[in-house]
Design an enzyme around this catalytic site. Structure first.
Site, PDB file in Angstrom:
ATOM      1  N   HIS A   1       0.857  -1.182   0.000  1.00 54.93           N
ATOM      2  CA  HIS A   1       0.000   0.000   0.000  1.00 54.93           C
ATOM      3  C   HIS A   1       0.893   1.231   0.000  1.00 54.93           C
ATOM      4  O   HIS A   1       1.933   1.274   0.651  1.00 54.93           O
ATOM      5  CB  HIS A   1      -0.907   0.011   1.234  1.00 54.93           C
ATOM      6  CG  HIS A   1      -2.013   1.003   1.117  1.00 54.93           C
ATOM      7  ND1 HIS A   1      -1.871   2.309   1.536  1.00 54.93           N
ATOM      8  CD2 HIS A   1      -3.270   0.899   0.603  1.00 54.93           C
ATOM      9  CE1 HIS A   1      -3.001   2.962   1.300  1.00 54.93           C
ATOM     10  NE2 HIS A   1      -3.863   2.133   0.730  1.00 54.93           N
ATOM     11  N   HIS A   2       0.495   2.249  -0.777  1.00 55.67           N
ATOM     12  CA  HIS A   2       1.360   3.418  -0.976  1.00 55.67           C
ATOM     13  C   HIS A   2       1.628   4.166   0.327  1.00 55.67           C
ATOM     14  O   HIS A   2       2.590   4.929   0.435  1.00 55.67           O
ATOM     15  CB  HIS A   2       0.734   4.362  -2.006  1.00 55.67           C
ATOM     16  CG  HIS A   2       1.742   5.050  -2.875  1.00 55.67           C
ATOM     17  ND1 HIS A   2       2.897   5.630  -2.372  1.00 55.67           N
ATOM     18  CD2 HIS A   2       1.775   5.252  -4.224  1.00 55.67           C
ATOM     19  CE1 HIS A   2       3.584   6.162  -3.374  1.00 55.67           C
ATOM     20  NE2 HIS A   2       2.935   5.945  -4.498  1.00 55.67           N
ATOM     21  N   SER A   3       0.795   3.958   1.343  1.00 58.44           N
ATOM     22  CA  SER A   3       1.026   4.609   2.624  1.00 58.44           C
ATOM     23  C   SER A   3       2.290   4.094   3.302  1.00 58.44           C
ATOM     24  O   SER A   3       2.850   4.765   4.175  1.00 58.44           O
ATOM     25  CB  SER A   3      -0.177   4.407   3.552  1.00 58.44           C
ATOM     26  OG  SER A   3      -0.415   3.020   3.767  1.00 58.44           O
TER      27      SER A   3
END
Length: 481
Positions: A161-163
Site C-alpha cells: 500500500h502506498h502509505s
C-alpha cells in the site's frame, strides 16, 4: 467485481502483542503517526498500491524467501505495524503487531500443463489489482508464482500500500535485499549515487525564469484542481476508473541504444525516454481513432493530454539499510509531481519528439513545481483536513490522462535472496487514471511497464509495441543521418 474501499475509518482489533488502548491514548514509545501524504493514500480515489514484479532465472525457493523476509522486511516497523485510526483526534498511527509471515507470502498451487503460463501470470496480477489487502494485517504481501514463462523461471509479485512509502523508498528496500551476482557480498549500484542538487540560481535571468516557470505551474495546478480537464481521448479514464482491475504488460529496449540516441542528440536519458513515449502515444491514438472513425483518420488537433510526472525530493538515491525507518529519515512519501503536457501530433522528423520533450523538461527542471505540489498538499491538509486534501489530489490526477515515472535500477546483474533476477517491473494500481507508464532500467535494458485500465485501454500490448517501435524509428533516423 471487488472495489478498493477507503480504509477510513479503520476498525481493527489488535492482538495481545500490541499496545493496549490506554497505551495508545498515552502515546506510547512505539506509536508513530502517519504522515499527511501517507493518510492521503487512504482517501477515496487515492487508495493506491505499488506493485513490484520480479522475474527469477531459477525456481523460487519459498522457504528461503520467508526466512529472509523475517530478517529484512519485518525489521522495518512499517511492515510489522497496523494502521489504526485514533477516534479521539481522527489521526492515524502505526501500531506494532505480531506478524505471521505465512499470512503475507501466498504460494498458489499451479497447473504445470496450463495452456499459456504468460497469460496466466498476466491474469493473476490483473486479479490482484481488483482486490485490496485486508487491513487487519500490515498492508503488504508477496505472491510466488513458480511457473516458467517466456521471461523467467519463476515470478514474484510484491504488493505494497502506498502509505508504506513512495516508490523510491520501496525500490531501495527491495534493492537492499539484493547483491551483485559478480560479487555476492556487494550491494548493487544505481546510475548515480551523488547527492541531487536543488534548482540552482546562476544569474538574475535564471532566477526570474525559475520564478516565472513556478508561477505558470502554480496557475496550471490550480486550474486543473478546479476545472481544467484533459481532452476525452481513448486513453482518458472515466469516473470510477480507480476501482477497476488493470492489466500490467512490459516491453524492453536496449539501454545502449538509448545511450546512443542520448549522445547523438546531446540530451538526457530521461529526454529520450519521454520523447519515445510521446511518439508512441501518438502512434497508439492514431490507430485507435482510425479504428473508430475509418482509415487514415488522424488524431484531432490541439488535444490536451498531460502526464503527472513524479519526482523524488530526497537528497540521495544511494542504497542503504532501509530496514531502519528512523536512522536515515528516508522513509515515507516524499515525492512531488509536475503536470507535463505532451504534444500529440505527427512530426515529419522523429527526432522532434525528443527535442520537444527536452524543451518541456528543461522548463520543469527550472521551476519549483514538484516542491510546491508536495508542500501544497501538506498545507491543505493542515488548514482544511484530510478530506479536502484528498479531494484536491484526486481532482488533479483525474483531470490529467496518465501517470509517468522513471526510476533508475541496478547497473549490473543482481540476485534477490540468492535468486538471479531476470527483470524488474514496478508499477501502481488504484490511481484515478486509466494509464500509467513506468520506466525502469536494469543492467543492459530499459523496460516500459504499462498499467492500464482494461475498459479504457483493452489492448495494452499494442501500446507497448507502439512505444518500442517509436523508439526504433527514432534510433533509425539518427543512424540514417
Amino acid at each position: 467485481m471487488a472495489t478498493i474501499p477507503s480504509l477510513n475509518p479503520l476498525r481493527i482489533r489488535t492482538n495481545k502483542n500490541v499496545e493496549t488502548t490506554e497505551d495508545f491514548k498515552k502515546g506510547g514509545d512505539h506509536e508513530e503517526p502517519l504522515s499527511p501524504m501517507a493518510q492521503l493514500f487512504h482517501e477515496p480515489g487515492s487508495n493506491v498500491y505499488i506493485i513490484g514484479i520480479l522475474g527469477s532465472k531459477t525456481k523460487i525457493r519459498s522457504d528461503v524467501f520467508k526466512d529472509n523476509l523475517v530478517h529484512t522486511f519485518l525489521k522495518n516497523r512499517r511492515f510489522s505495524s497496523l494502521q489504526v485510526l485514533d477516534k479521539v483526534n481522527g489521526s492515524m498511527k502505526w501500531i506494532p503487531t505480531h506478524v505471521n509471515i505465512d499470512d503475507h507470502v501466498i504460494i498458489p498451487k499451479l497447473d504445470p500443463n496450463m495452456e499459456s503460463s504468460d497469460k496466466f501470470v498476466e491474469d493473476y496480477i490483473s486479479n490482484l489489482s481488483g482486490s485490496p489487502i485486508e487491513n487487519t494485517k500490515p498492508l503488504w504481501d508477496l505472491h510466488i508464482l513458480n511457473i516458467k514463462t517466456s521471461e523467467a523461471e519463476g515470478t514474484c509479485v510484491f504488493r505494497f500500500h502506498h502509505s508504506l512509502g513512495d516508490g523510491m523508498s520501496l525500490m531501495n528496500l527491495l534493492l537492499s535485499c539484493t547483491r551483485k551476482v559478480a560479487d555476492p557480498e556487494a550491494l548493487p549500484t544505481l546510475p548515480s549515487n551523488k547527492k541531487s542538487s536543488d534548482t540552482k540560481v546562476s544569474s538574475l535571468w535564471s532566477g526570474f525564469s525559475i520564478l516565472w516557470n513556478s508561477f505558470v505551474a502554480l496557475v496550471m495546478f490550480v486550474m486543473t484542481a478546479l476545472f481544467l480537464e484533459d481532452t476525452k481521448t481513448p486513453m482518458k479514464g472515466s469516473e470510477g476508473v480507480e476501482q477497476r482491475p488493470r492489466r500490467f504488460v512490459i516491453r524492453s529496449v536496449s539501454l545502449d541504444d538509448i545511450k546512443f540516441v542520448k549522445k547523438a542528440m546531446n540530451v538526457t536519458l530521461n529526454d529520450v525516454v519521454l520523447g519515445a513515449t510521446q511518439a508512441g502515444l501518438y502512434r497508439y491514438l492514431h490507430r485507435r481513432y482510425s479504428e473508430t472513425d475509418g482509415d487514415n483518420i488522424d488524431v484531432p488537433h490541439n488535444i490536451r493530454l498531460r502526464a503527472t510526472v513524479f519526482f523524488n525530493l530526497r537528497g540521495s538515491t544511494k542504497i542503504e539499510d532501509f530496514t531502519d525507518t528512523t536512522r536515515h529519515g528516508t522513509w515515507g512519501n516524499k515525492i512531488g509531481y509536475s503536470l507535463l503536457p505532451f504534444n500529440i501530433t505527427l512530426k515529419k522528423d522523429p527526432l522532434d519528439y525528443i527535442r520537444d520533450a527536452k524543451a518541456i523538461m528543461d522548463r520543469k527542471k527550472a521551476s519549483l513545481e514538484p516542491l510546491f505540489t508536495y508542500s501544497f498538499a501538506n498545507l491543505v491538509f493542515k488548514l482544511f483536513g484530510i478530506k479536502v486534501a484528498g479531494k484536491l489530489n484526486h481532482k488533479v490526477f483525474y483531470n490529467t490522462t496518465l501517470w509517468f515515472s522513471n526510476v533508475p535500477g541496478p547497473q549490473e546483474e543482481i540476485s534477490f535472496f540468492g535468486h538471479e533476477v531476470a527483470y524488474l517491473a514496478p508499477s501502481c494500481f488504484g490511481q484515478p487514471n486509466a494509464l500509467m507508464i513506468h520506466v525502469v532500467s536494469y543492467k543492459d535494458k530499459v523496460t516500459f511497464v504499462i498499467s492500464a485500465d482494461k475498459e479504457t485501454i483493452p489492448n495494452p500490448q499494442q501500446l507497448c509495441d507502439d512505444l518500442q517501435e517509436s523508439f526504433h524509428t527514432i534510433k533509425a533516423s539518427i543512424e540514417s543521418t
